[in-house]
Design an enzyme around this catalytic site. Structure first.
Site, PDB file in Angstrom:
ATOM      1  N   GLY A  41       4.379   5.348   7.698  1.00 35.67           N
ATOM      2  CA  GLY A  41       5.147   4.113   7.676  1.00 35.67           C
ATOM      3  C   GLY A  41       5.380   3.610   9.084  1.00 35.67           C
ATOM      4  O   GLY A  41       4.507   3.757   9.952  1.00 35.67           O
ATOM      5  N   CYS A  42       6.522   3.048   9.333  1.00 33.25           N
ATOM      6  CA  CYS A  42       6.852   2.494  10.652  1.00 33.25           C
ATOM      7  C   CYS A  42       6.631   3.526  11.747  1.00 33.25           C
ATOM      8  O   CYS A  42       7.251   4.588  11.749  1.00 33.25           O
ATOM      9  CB  CYS A  42       8.308   2.039  10.658  1.00 33.25           C
ATOM     10  SG  CYS A  42       8.936   1.629  12.303  1.00 33.25           S
ATOM     11  N   PHE A  43       5.746   3.200  12.706  1.00 28.27           N
ATOM     12  CA  PHE A  43       5.452   4.210  13.731  1.00 28.27           C
ATOM     13  C   PHE A  43       6.606   4.441  14.696  1.00 28.27           C
ATOM     14  O   PHE A  43       6.689   5.485  15.326  1.00 28.27           O
ATOM     15  CB  PHE A  43       4.146   3.942  14.471  1.00 28.27           C
ATOM     16  CG  PHE A  43       3.897   2.557  15.011  1.00 28.27           C
ATOM     17  CD1 PHE A  43       4.912   1.660  15.303  1.00 28.27           C
ATOM     18  CD2 PHE A  43       2.581   2.150  15.246  1.00 28.27           C
ATOM     19  CE1 PHE A  43       4.644   0.403  15.821  1.00 28.27           C
ATOM     20  CE2 PHE A  43       2.304   0.890  15.768  1.00 28.27           C
ATOM     21  CZ  PHE A  43       3.332   0.013  16.047  1.00 28.27           C
TER      22      PHE A  43
END
Length: 222
Positions: A41-43
């Site tokens: 998901g969001c890095f």
């Protein structure tokens, strides 16, 4: 005069020997480092989580898994590149094993979700583990099977062959602890504050706690 020249030669030789020793030590240390690339998901969140792990020296946000060369954040977000938001984790295997890092990874995401992660939807936010050898694939497969047995649900996170990893734009690196002023839906915030608000609003930690309970390694730290 001869004694002075002899002394200078001895000092110079000693310096060269010391420099060579330091170089060998640096090269040996560099050779000991390994990398693990995951998409969760969001890095920003994955980077934040894994930079807190002892034995990890660096976590870099980037893009991988697709076909577009040198993609931008906007291109990846729009879709069609095939790339995931990913993080390349550099670690010392003498301090932490690849298998343990993978255990942490699976328990830091929702690996049952095929369409993204938490509030972030779309192909770039899916989970994945990227491997560069048969040995790495075996380790990843074992970690996945272990997590699935513990969770009691089907894990859809694929184990994929590693390809080129493209470092994300500089403003994405260490976003979670940045001090720059950014404009968000919550108003103007410092990056670190904006990150915390985003992570909470996205429901990442709440969902991970729901899935993994006390086995969630990072959720209770936020």
């Amino acid at each position: 005069m001869m004694k002075t020249l002899h002394h200078i030669k001895q000092v110079s030789l000693a310096i060269l020997i010391l420099a060579a020793g330091l170089l060998r030590g640096y090269e040996a240390h560099a050779a000991e480092q390994e990398t693990l690339t995951v998409a969760g998901g969001c890095f920003w969140c994955v980077e934040s989580d894994f930079e807190s792990v002892p034995g990890v020296s660096e976590a870099v946000s980037g893009y991988t898994g697709g076909t577009t060369k040198n993609p931008t954040y906007k291109e990846v977000g729009r879709g069609g590149t095939g790339h995931y938001e990913a993080v390349q984790i550099t670690f010392d295997p003498a301090k932490i094993s690849r298998a343990h890092l993978l255990d942490l990874f699976f328990r830091s995401v929702d690996p049952t979700d095929p369409g993204g992660q938490f509030c972030d939807r779309g192909e770039s936010y899916r989970t994945a583990v990227f491997v560069s050898s048969d040995a790495e694939k075996t380790t990843a497969d074992q970690a996945k099977a272990k997590a699935q047995a513990e969770l009691g649900q089907t894990i859809v996170t694929p184990i994929l062959p590693a390809g080129p990893f493209y470092r994300a734009e500089d403003y994405h690196q260490d976003y979670y602890k940045g001090d720059n002023l950014v404009f968000t839906r919550f108003g103007p915030k410092r990056q670190s504050s904006a990150y915390k608000r985003y992570r909470e609003a996205c429901g990442r930690d709440a969902r991970v706690r729901q899935l993994w309970g006390d086995a969630a390694p990072f959720a209770n730290a936020h």
